[in-house]
Design a protein around this motif. Structure first.
Motif, PDB file in Angstrom:
ATOM      1  N   ASP A   3      -1.126 -16.747  -3.327  1.00 20.92           N
ATOM      2  CA  ASP A   3      -0.253 -16.650  -3.495  1.00 20.92           C
ATOM      3  C   ASP A   3       0.579 -15.118  -3.471  1.00 20.92           C
ATOM      4  O   ASP A   3       1.815 -15.072  -2.448  1.00 20.92           O
ATOM      5  CB  ASP A   3       0.588 -17.916  -3.411  1.00 20.92           C
ATOM      6  N   SER A   4       0.351 -14.276  -4.468  1.00 24.09           N
ATOM      7  CA  SER A   4       1.090 -13.669  -5.254  1.00 24.09           C
ATOM      8  C   SER A   4       0.620 -11.768  -3.986  1.00 24.09           C
ATOM      9  O   SER A   4       1.355 -11.516  -3.358  1.00 24.09           O
ATOM     10  CB  SER A   4       0.393 -12.507  -6.081  1.00 24.09           C
ATOM     11  N   THR A   5      -0.144 -12.266  -3.827  1.00 25.63           N
ATOM     12  CA  THR A   5      -0.927 -11.249  -2.330  1.00 25.63           C
ATOM     13  C   THR A   5       0.207 -11.160  -1.362  1.00 25.63           C
ATOM     14  O   THR A   5      -0.158 -10.596  -0.962  1.00 25.63           O
ATOM     15  CB  THR A   5      -2.502 -11.064  -2.608  1.00 25.63           C
ATOM     16  N   LYS A   6      -0.051 -12.638  -0.725  1.00 27.13           N
ATOM     17  CA  LYS A   6       0.774 -12.903  -0.083  1.00 27.13           C
ATOM     18  C   LYS A   6       2.213 -12.432   0.075  1.00 27.13           C
ATOM     19  O   LYS A   6       2.870 -12.015   0.705  1.00 27.13           O
ATOM     20  CB  LYS A   6       0.147 -14.376   0.532  1.00 27.13           C
ATOM     21  N   TRP A   7       2.766 -12.874  -1.211  1.00 23.51           N
ATOM     22  CA  TRP A   7       4.579 -12.517  -1.144  1.00 23.51           C
ATOM     23  C   TRP A   7       4.497 -10.972  -0.948  1.00 23.51           C
ATOM     24  O   TRP A   7       6.091 -10.724  -0.279  1.00 23.51           O
ATOM     25  CB  TRP A   7       4.491 -13.503  -2.623  1.00 23.51           C
ATOM     26  N   PHE A   8       4.084 -10.099  -1.824  1.00 22.64           N
ATOM     27  CA  PHE A   8       3.783  -8.803  -1.875  1.00 22.64           C
ATOM     28  C   PHE A   8       3.416  -8.649  -0.428  1.00 22.64           C
ATOM     29  O   PHE A   8       3.833  -7.017   0.032  1.00 22.64           O
ATOM     30  CB  PHE A   8       3.570  -8.370  -3.132  1.00 22.64           C
ATOM     31  N   ALA A   9       2.761  -8.652   0.354  1.00 23.59           N
ATOM     32  CA  ALA A   9       2.311  -7.846   1.326  1.00 23.59           C
ATOM     33  C   ALA A   9       3.641  -8.806   2.922  1.00 23.59           C
ATOM     34  O   ALA A   9       3.359  -8.277   3.535  1.00 23.59           O
ATOM     35  CB  ALA A   9       0.954  -8.310   1.505  1.00 23.59           C
ATOM     36  N   ASP A  10       3.522 -10.181   3.047  1.00 20.31           N
ATOM     37  CA  ASP A  10       3.625 -10.789   3.795  1.00 20.31           C
ATOM     38  C   ASP A  10       6.058 -10.765   3.483  1.00 20.31           C
ATOM     39  O   ASP A  10       7.397  -9.890   4.086  1.00 20.31           O
ATOM     40  CB  ASP A  10       3.572 -11.824   3.777  1.00 20.31           C
ATOM     41  N   VAL A  11       6.570 -11.179   2.082  1.00 17.14           N
ATOM     42  CA  VAL A  11       7.455 -11.426   1.850  1.00 17.14           C
ATOM     43  C   VAL A  11       8.391 -10.738   1.491  1.00 17.14           C
ATOM     44  O   VAL A  11       9.425 -10.218   2.169  1.00 17.14           O
ATOM     45  CB  VAL A  11       7.724 -12.426   0.887  1.00 17.14           C
ATOM     46  N   ASP A  34       0.928  -1.079   0.236  1.00  8.86           N
ATOM     47  CA  ASP A  34       0.025  -0.151   0.036  1.00  8.86           C
ATOM     48  C   ASP A  34       0.937   1.637  -0.353  1.00  8.86           C
ATOM     49  O   ASP A  34      -0.113   2.131  -0.532  1.00  8.86           O
ATOM     50  CB  ASP A  34      -0.896  -0.018   1.474  1.00  8.86           C
ATOM     51  N   HIS A  35       2.094   1.575   0.508  1.00  8.17           N
ATOM     52  CA  HIS A  35       2.333   2.249   0.509  1.00  8.17           C
ATOM     53  C   HIS A  35       3.907   2.573  -0.763  1.00  8.17           C
ATOM     54  O   HIS A  35       3.924   3.402  -0.823  1.00  8.17           O
ATOM     55  CB  HIS A  35       4.194   1.710   2.615  1.00  8.17           C
ATOM     56  N   SER A  36       4.864   1.225  -1.217  1.00  7.58           N
ATOM     57  CA  SER A  36       5.270   1.190  -2.377  1.00  7.58           C
ATOM     58  C   SER A  36       4.588   0.664  -3.586  1.00  7.58           C
ATOM     59  O   SER A  36       5.345   1.086  -4.341  1.00  7.58           O
ATOM     60  CB  SER A  36       6.444  -0.279  -1.864  1.00  7.58           C
ATOM     61  N   GLN A  37       3.726   0.426  -3.410  1.00  9.69           N
ATOM     62  CA  GLN A  37       2.904   0.268  -4.597  1.00  9.69           C
ATOM     63  C   GLN A  37       3.497  -0.973  -5.999  1.00  9.69           C
ATOM     64  O   GLN A  37       3.648  -1.284  -6.511  1.00  9.69           O
ATOM     65  CB  GLN A  37       2.986   1.453  -5.357  1.00  9.69           C
ATOM     66  N   VAL A  38       4.373  -1.356  -4.436  1.00 10.16           N
ATOM     67  CA  VAL A  38       5.213  -2.454  -5.279  1.00 10.16           C
ATOM     68  C   VAL A  38       4.060  -4.000  -4.834  1.00 10.16           C
ATOM     69  O   VAL A  38       4.368  -4.986  -4.271  1.00 10.16           O
ATOM     70  CB  VAL A  38       6.027  -3.322  -4.562  1.00 10.16           C
ATOM     71  N   ASN A  39       2.632  -4.353  -5.497  1.00 12.01           N
ATOM     72  CA  ASN A  39       2.473  -5.225  -5.403  1.00 12.01           C
ATOM     73  C   ASN A  39       2.318  -6.642  -6.578  1.00 12.01           C
ATOM     74  O   ASN A  39       1.382  -7.067  -6.618  1.00 12.01           O
ATOM     75  CB  ASN A  39       1.074  -4.205  -5.540  1.00 12.01           C
ATOM     76  N   SER A  40       2.862  -6.732  -7.448  1.00  9.98           N
ATOM     77  CA  SER A  40       2.900  -7.424  -8.784  1.00  9.98           C
ATOM     78  C   SER A  40       4.665  -7.850  -9.614  1.00  9.98           C
ATOM     79  O   SER A  40       5.940  -6.389  -8.758  1.00  9.98           O
ATOM     80  CB  SER A  40       1.986  -6.869  -9.507  1.00  9.98           C
ATOM     81  N   ASP A  65       2.484 -12.576 -12.063  1.00 12.34           N
ATOM     82  CA  ASP A  65       1.229 -12.315 -11.817  1.00 12.34           C
ATOM     83  C   ASP A  65       1.078 -12.944 -12.656  1.00 12.34           C
ATOM     84  O   ASP A  65      -0.679 -13.227 -12.664  1.00 12.34           O
ATOM     85  CB  ASP A  65       1.467 -11.090 -12.597  1.00 12.34           C
ATOM     86  N   GLU A  66       1.217 -14.500 -13.215  1.00 15.16           N
ATOM     87  CA  GLU A  66       0.396 -15.490 -13.663  1.00 15.16           C
ATOM     88  C   GLU A  66       0.664 -16.224 -13.512  1.00 15.16           C
ATOM     89  O   GLU A  66      -0.328 -17.584 -13.413  1.00 15.16           O
ATOM     90  CB  GLU A  66       0.518 -15.074 -15.350  1.00 15.16           C
ATOM     91  N   LEU A  67       2.030 -17.485 -13.205  1.00 14.66           N
ATOM     92  CA  LEU A  67       1.802 -18.783 -12.439  1.00 14.66           C
ATOM     93  C   LEU A  67       1.557 -19.136 -11.081  1.00 14.66           C
ATOM     94  O   LEU A  67       1.404 -20.409 -10.910  1.00 14.66           O
ATOM     95  CB  LEU A  67       3.257 -18.460 -12.793  1.00 14.66           C
ATOM     96  N   MET A  68       1.586 -18.038 -10.148  1.00 14.43           N
ATOM     97  CA  MET A  68       1.721 -18.114  -8.937  1.00 14.43           C
ATOM     98  C   MET A  68       0.108 -18.078  -8.869  1.00 14.43           C
ATOM     99  O   MET A  68      -0.658 -16.759  -9.503  1.00 14.43           O
ATOM    100  CB  MET A  68       2.898 -16.934  -8.257  1.00 14.43           C
ATOM    101  N   SER A  69      -0.251 -18.109  -7.917  1.00 17.91           N
ATOM    102  CA  SER A  69      -1.573 -18.454  -7.881  1.00 17.91           C
ATOM    103  C   SER A  69      -2.290 -16.272  -7.520  1.00 17.91           C
ATOM    104  O   SER A  69      -1.440 -15.874  -6.107  1.00 17.91           O
ATOM    105  CB  SER A  69      -3.250 -18.781  -6.955  1.00 17.91           C
TER     106      SER A  69
END
Length: 516
Positions: free
Chosen positions: A78-86, A31-37, A71-75
């Motif tokens: 899982d993608s949302t969790k990756w960018f939010a947590d990892v 939400d702050h960095s916009q790195v979500n994909s 953006d495509e191969l990861m569900s």
């Protein structure tokens, strides 16, 4: 360190202010960095590299590869969790890297285990915490290592993950996708709970200056060391062995081989399921003929199925191996590189020596100084009687031979777990390579060799052959002489048989087939 890490001054890493700002933004979440994909992540990576004045271009199609996977191969979940947590956790880890390096150098200054380039012909060890390795691999993920000067130091050119992702887009394959899944899973694991152990990376060598010099043919033919017990497994994998044995990495001379590119055979798979091994690629130059690399403590994070094109990530692996006094898991891996596509030259004495000495270097434990000193004297003077606490060395060796084992310190009974080293993609003769490894393990005083054939048809008669040799109580010199005699006949065109069929003509027909 300045040559392998950007912005290192006097062993201190100082991130530029723009890099700190970018990492702090990602620490606070998408939400702050916009790195979500994956697409935005690739842009962020390029921006950070520019702030570090890394002007070398990323591999072609790397941005598309990051976008394809995340953006495509990861569900979507899982993608949302990756960018939010990892990604926030990895960004925090990168911000901590200067402190981790400072702490590392403070604690390794006295023992000589500090992070540095372990140069050619220079034995030495680097001891890294798993947290520091995690931070270094996060650098690889964000492609923060400069690579232009690495060939000058004989270091693997590919150390960042851009080629791994680029090849995923450029020439997609399921095996490549699953290699990336292993790496992503590793980052998910350490972001959830950072491991607290250590991993050591040791450069080993045989040289005129070291305790054990580079052996010649005379050394091998005069060896009276008894052959160690030989165990054959037609199924099962080296990494699944539970005996605490030294596990052999069928290595490229550049550690890791094609792990960070398109490779997907024995070495590359091991580097995917034990990603901490990748850290060694940062500071270990290519291996010469008298060198090997031993890595102790790398944790396994992934399970898998298949091999090469059929390789698939199959889920989480919980590594339950015990810990040693240095905080390392008791997983011992040694990387030794074999001749590539040797064809008929592999039967020449020069190359038999090269392969046997390479395996010997990897299998050798030089900490047994006193024992080796006595044994090498024994080889040089077979008639001498060298005293030990229990009698002469010759008597002790004979006693151990009678028991079906070797003269060994009972506290250091670490055997060898290996398989078809130098065969397969490297094109070596599997029967010859089997014997070479047996010779090397025996001369290195290993208590056993556990050989995994993976069902290779050419080694179907290995149990009978090894049993026959053991029953005849041959020593290293005896078996070496048979190997060199066979190889001479092979070169002269006097036999078309494989070594096993030549040695035991009564074996079934499959053992009599010529190696092609």
């Amino acid at each position: 360190m300045e040559s392998i890490l950007p912005f290192v001054i006097g062993r201190r890493l100082i991130w530029p202010s723009k890099v700190v700002e970018a990492l702090e933004a990602m620490c606070r979440g998408p939400d702050h960095s916009q790195v979500n994909s994956g697409h935005v992540l690739s842009i962020a990576i390029s921006d950070i590299r520019a702030s570090l004045s890394i002007h070398e271009p990323l591999a072609p199609y790397a941005p598309q590869g990051y976008a394809l996977f995340f953006d495509e191969l990861m569900s979507a979940a899982d993608s949302t969790k990756w960018f939010a947590d990892v990604i926030p956790k990895l960004s925090t880890l990168l911000l901590r890297l200067p402190c981790l390096l400072h702490f590392h150098y403070q604690n390794t200054q006295a023992n000589g285990y500090a992070l540095r380039i372990l140069g050619p012909q220079q034995p030495g060890m680097v001891l890294l915490s798993q947290e520091l390795i995690g931070a270094l691999l996060a650098c690889s993920f964000f492609c923060l290592f400069p690579v232009s000067n690495r060939p000058l130091k004989h270091l693997p050119t590919i150390i960042n993950f851009d080629h791994l992702f680029a090849s995923l887009y450029d020439s997609y394959s399921e095996s490549q996708e699953n290699k990336v899944r292993c790496i992503v899973h590793y980052f998910q694991r350490i972001s959830s709970q950072m491991p607290t152990g250590f991993v050591s990376f040791e450069r080993k060598l045989l040289s005129l200056q070291s305790l054990v010099s580079y052996p010649n043919a005379d050394f091998w033919t005069k060896s009276t060391i008894p052959l160690c017990p030989f165990q054959v497994h037609s199924s099962g994998l080296i990494e699944d062995q539970s005996t605490g044995a030294l596990e052999i990495d069928f290595a490229n001379k550049y550690l890791g081989g094609g792990a960070l590119y398109r490779g997907c055979v024995q070495e590359e798979i091991r580097f995917m399921i034990n990603p901490e091994l990748i850290a060694g690629m940062l500071f270990l130059p290519s291996m010469a003929e008298n060198e090997a690399v031993e890595i102790v403590g790398a944790e396994r994070f992934s399970d898998y199925t298949g091999y090469a094109s059929s390789f698939r990530f199959s889920g989480d692996h919980v590594d339950k191996r015990s810990i040693d006094f240095l905080g390392r898991r008791k997983t011992r891996i040694v990387a030794i590189d074999a001749l590539c596509s040797p064809r008929m030259k592999q039967y020449k004495l020069k190359y038999l020596l090269r392969e046997t000495n390479k395996a010997f270097c990897g299998f050798l434990d030089e900490s047994k100084y006193r024992q080796y000193k006595m044994l090498f004297k024994l080889n040089e003077a077979p008639s001498a009687s060298i005293e030990t606490s229990g009698g002469s060395m010759k008597e002790e060796v004979q006693k151990s031979d009678d028991r079906g084992g070797q003269f060994m310190d009972p506290e250091s009974c670490i055997g060898i777990a290996t398989g078809n080293w130098g065969c397969g993609a490297f094109g070596g003769d599997p029967e010859i390579k089997t014997i070479i490894q047996w010779l090397a393990a025996s001369q290195a005083l290993r208590p056993f060799i556990s050989y995994h054939t993976l069902g290779l048809e050419a080694l179907q008669s290995l149990p009978q052959v090894s049993q026959w040799i053991i029953l005849h109580k041959w020593n290293v010199g005896d078996l070496w002489d048979m190997l060199t005699e066979y190889s001479s006949q092979k070169l002269r065109g006097e036999t078309k048989l494989g070594f096993f069929g030549w040695l035991l003509p009564s074996l079934p027909n499959n053992a009599l087939q010529c190696f092609k």
